[in-house]
Motif scaffolding. Structure first.
Motif, mmCIF file in Angstrom:
data_model
loop_
_atom_site.group_PDB
_atom_site.id
_atom_site.type_symbol
_atom_site.label_atom_id
_atom_site.label_comp_id
_atom_site.label_asym_id
_atom_site.label_seq_id
_atom_site.Cartn_x
_atom_site.Cartn_y
_atom_site.Cartn_z
ATOM 1 N N ALA A 1 75.267 60.715 37.219
ATOM 2 C CA ALA A 1 76.406 60.483 36.369
ATOM 3 C C ALA A 1 76.284 60.501 35.119
ATOM 4 N N TRP A 2 77.586 60.442 34.328
ATOM 5 C CA TRP A 2 77.708 60.401 33.038
ATOM 6 C C TRP A 2 78.022 59.089 32.339
ATOM 7 N N LEU A 3 77.458 58.574 31.458
ATOM 8 C CA LEU A 3 77.798 57.506 30.501
ATOM 9 C C LEU A 3 78.753 57.976 29.459
ATOM 10 N N TYR A 4 80.099 57.496 29.322
ATOM 11 C CA TYR A 4 80.693 57.963 28.116
ATOM 12 C C TYR A 4 81.127 56.687 27.086
ATOM 13 N N ILE A 5 81.143 57.056 25.969
ATOM 14 C CA ILE A 5 81.497 55.940 24.946
ATOM 15 C C ILE A 5 82.253 56.533 23.967
ATOM 16 N N ALA A 6 83.463 56.071 23.731
ATOM 17 C CA ALA A 6 84.443 56.618 23.048
ATOM 18 C C ALA A 6 84.969 55.575 22.202
ATOM 19 N N ARG A 7 85.200 55.945 20.747
ATOM 20 C CA ARG A 7 85.699 54.861 19.852
ATOM 21 C C ARG A 7 87.217 55.045 19.396
ATOM 22 N N ARG A 8 87.830 54.121 19.227
ATOM 23 C CA ARG A 8 89.433 53.900 18.504
ATOM 24 C C ARG A 8 89.124 54.408 17.164
ATOM 25 N N TRP B 1 95.428 57.394 35.227
ATOM 26 C CA TRP B 1 94.218 57.563 34.539
ATOM 27 C C TRP B 1 94.606 57.513 32.985
ATOM 28 N N ASP B 2 95.868 58.463 32.498
ATOM 29 C CA ASP B 2 96.061 58.205 31.273
ATOM 30 C C ASP B 2 96.389 57.138 30.673
ATOM 31 N N ALA B 3 97.360 56.337 31.727
ATOM 32 C CA ALA B 3 97.920 55.052 31.246
ATOM 33 C C ALA B 3 96.923 53.980 31.111
ATOM 34 N N THR B 4 95.868 54.107 31.830
ATOM 35 C CA THR B 4 94.587 52.985 31.805
ATOM 36 C C THR B 4 93.789 53.415 30.379
ATOM 37 N N LEU B 5 93.554 54.760 29.901
ATOM 38 C CA LEU B 5 92.976 54.926 28.772
ATOM 39 C C LEU B 5 93.884 54.521 27.693
ATOM 40 N N GLN B 6 95.233 54.692 27.805
ATOM 41 C CA GLN B 6 96.187 54.239 26.648
ATOM 42 C C GLN B 6 96.132 52.866 26.612
ATOM 43 N N ALA B 7 96.177 52.040 27.616
ATOM 44 C CA ALA B 7 96.229 50.590 27.602
ATOM 45 C C ALA B 7 94.809 50.068 27.005
ATOM 46 N N ALA B 8 93.767 50.904 27.180
ATOM 47 C CA ALA B 8 92.440 50.380 26.622
ATOM 48 C C ALA B 8 92.508 50.544 25.227
ATOM 49 N N HIS B 9 93.197 51.792 24.702
ATOM 50 C CA HIS B 9 93.253 51.944 23.239
ATOM 51 C C HIS B 9 93.831 51.081 22.489
ATOM 52 N N ILE B 10 95.189 50.766 23.039
ATOM 53 C CA ILE B 10 95.745 49.669 22.360
ATOM 54 C C ILE B 10 95.224 48.310 22.202
ATOM 55 N N ARG B 11 94.393 48.084 23.181
ATOM 56 C CA ARG B 11 93.727 46.641 22.918
ATOM 57 C C ARG B 11 92.270 46.638 22.357
ATOM 58 N N LEU B 12 92.216 47.897 21.880
ATOM 59 C CA LEU B 12 90.736 48.027 21.101
ATOM 60 C C LEU B 12 91.185 47.826 19.561
ATOM 61 N N ARG B 13 90.362 47.108 18.916
ATOM 62 C CA ARG B 13 90.616 46.898 17.404
ATOM 63 C C ARG B 13 90.137 48.556 16.960
ATOM 64 N N PRO B 14 90.646 48.718 15.753
ATOM 65 C CA PRO B 14 90.028 50.035 14.967
ATOM 66 C C PRO B 14 88.647 50.040 14.910
ATOM 67 N N GLY B 15 87.773 50.996 15.564
ATOM 68 C CA GLY B 15 86.484 50.973 15.431
ATOM 69 C C GLY B 15 85.768 50.561 16.641
ATOM 70 N N GLY B 16 86.737 49.763 17.684
ATOM 71 C CA GLY B 16 86.155 49.412 18.944
ATOM 72 C C GLY B 16 85.844 50.536 19.930
ATOM 73 N N VAL B 17 85.154 50.186 21.024
ATOM 74 C CA VAL B 17 84.667 51.304 21.822
ATOM 75 C C VAL B 17 84.674 50.944 22.999
ATOM 76 N N LEU B 18 85.245 52.277 24.054
ATOM 77 C CA LEU B 18 85.314 52.245 25.503
ATOM 78 C C LEU B 18 83.886 52.630 26.002
ATOM 79 N N VAL B 19 83.679 52.060 27.004
ATOM 80 C CA VAL B 19 82.568 52.252 27.648
ATOM 81 C C VAL B 19 82.771 52.485 29.123
ATOM 82 N N PHE B 20 82.210 53.427 29.766
ATOM 83 C CA PHE B 20 82.427 53.743 31.198
ATOM 84 C C PHE B 20 81.416 54.866 31.906
ATOM 85 N N GLU B 21 81.536 54.763 32.987
ATOM 86 C CA GLU B 21 80.848 56.059 33.399
ATOM 87 C C GLU B 21 81.623 56.611 34.742
#
Length: 342
Positions: A235-242, A119-139
């Motif tokens: 369910a919860w919908l999560y929105i997080a930003r780099r 799980w942590d590796a997936t979040l880190q991979a998403a973070h690396i591939r987002l531009r600064p200010g980009g968002v991660l969206v999941f439920e």
């Protein structure tokens, strides 16, 4: 290893039909990446047979769809408009390194990672591939909803017609509950020739607090946690930003400034775990004995009523699919599978 329901060629075709029925969840994600946080480039982790990736591509968005199930990617590549999407067989870390505006994990994708390391590796991979200010969206499903209690043959049995296969019978049955891990079987019977194919899957029902802690540990700023518009209360919908890594007036990046603030807040807090909060894995927090339950974090519904939702039924709902092999010695005798709902 991917679940059979995604990686067996015959089952992947059935899953594509079932996963295309009644998908109000994709409307919500589309609104977010088109209107609320306008994106021109999107990485869809756990894209399955491509329903969401192809929808975004039709809106002119540059999409990369990644999934470890080769059979599901084959189904996606055969669809109209598939040439507009970059398809990758693999996990999040295998996606191209180019930065995107948004990363998505629809349906149960975020729950197929059984181990914290995956799980942590997936979040880190998403973070690396987002531009600064980009968002991660999941439920993620809310554990207090106890969705697994609705996953019975009587409640989930379906008979559908699949092109090239005829009538297909399928259902879901919960078989094991082990803490946050819920395992279920999803048999599929092809009436034309009588063949029955089995698929066993496991989802992890993390608490809201654990998910938020994992996001912060991966370097994200939490933007919003909202009730799903199409399935309130389930369910919860999560929105997080780099965060923006540009230096501020004092020469520190915004992330460093936030880290300093959090550190001072923890130091000032009289809790015995405060001094070691950063050293502990996010999922170790409950050992402190003061982590609140999800009920303490409940937010008022911000959604419209929906008459029917895939969350009403079995985990045969929108997809989620990955589950990397657990480290040696941690398998505990269960099959490591990845599987969605719908």
């Amino acid at each position: 290893m991917p679940d059979a329901v995604f990686d067996h060629p015959r089952l992947a075709a059935v899953y594509d039909v079932l996963g295309s029925l009644d998908r109000p969840d994709l409307d919500e994600y589309t609104d977010i990446v088109r209107d609320e946080f306008p994106a021109s480039r999107v990485l869809d982790i756990g894209c399955g047979t491509g329903a969401f990736a192809l929808r975004l591509a039709k809106h002119g968005i540059d999409v990369v769809g990644v999934d470890p199930a080769a059979a599901s990617i084959d189904v996606a590549r055969a669809k109209s408009g598939a040439e507009a999407v970059t398809w990758v067989v693999g996990v999040a870390e295998d996606a191209p390194p180019s930065q995107v505006d948004a990363v998505t994990m629809t349906a149960n994708v975020a729950q197929v990672f059984l181990d914290d390391s995956a799980w942590d590796a997936t979040l880190q991979a998403a973070h690396i591939r987002l531009r600064p200010g980009g968002v991660l969206v999941f439920e993620a499903r809310r554990p207090e909803d106890r969705a697994w209690e609705r996953w019975t043959k009587a409640a989930t049995h379906r008979l559908v017609t699949v092109p090239g296969a005829g009538e297909v019978e399928t259902w879901t049955q919960t078989t094991r509950i082990d803490g946050e891990l819920v395992t279920f079987d999803s048999p599929t019977v092809f009436r034309a020739d009588g063949q029955r194919l089995e698929s066993t899957s496991t989802l992890r029902f993390r608490t809201r607090r654990a998910i938020e802690a994992a996001l912060v540990a991966a370097g994200f700023d939490l933007v919003d946690v909202r009730d799903l518009a199409y399935a309130p209360g389930r369910a919860w919908l999560y929105i997080a930003r780099r965060p923006d890594d540009s230096p501020g007036h004092d020469g520190r990046t915004r992330r460093h400034a936030i880290g300093s603030f959090v550190g001072r807040a923890l130091a000032a807090h009289a809790h015995p775990c405060a001094g070691r909060a950063r050293a502990l894995p996010p999922r170790s927090a409950p050992a402190c004995g003061v982590v609140r339950g999800d009920d303490d974090l409940a937010a008022p519904p911000r959604s419209r009523a929906v008459a029917h939702s895939w969350l009403d039924g079995a985990p045969r709902d929108p997809p989620s699919r990955y589950r990397p092999t657990p480290p040696a010695g941690r398998d505990r005798g269960r099959r490591d599978t990845r599987r969605p709902l719908h």
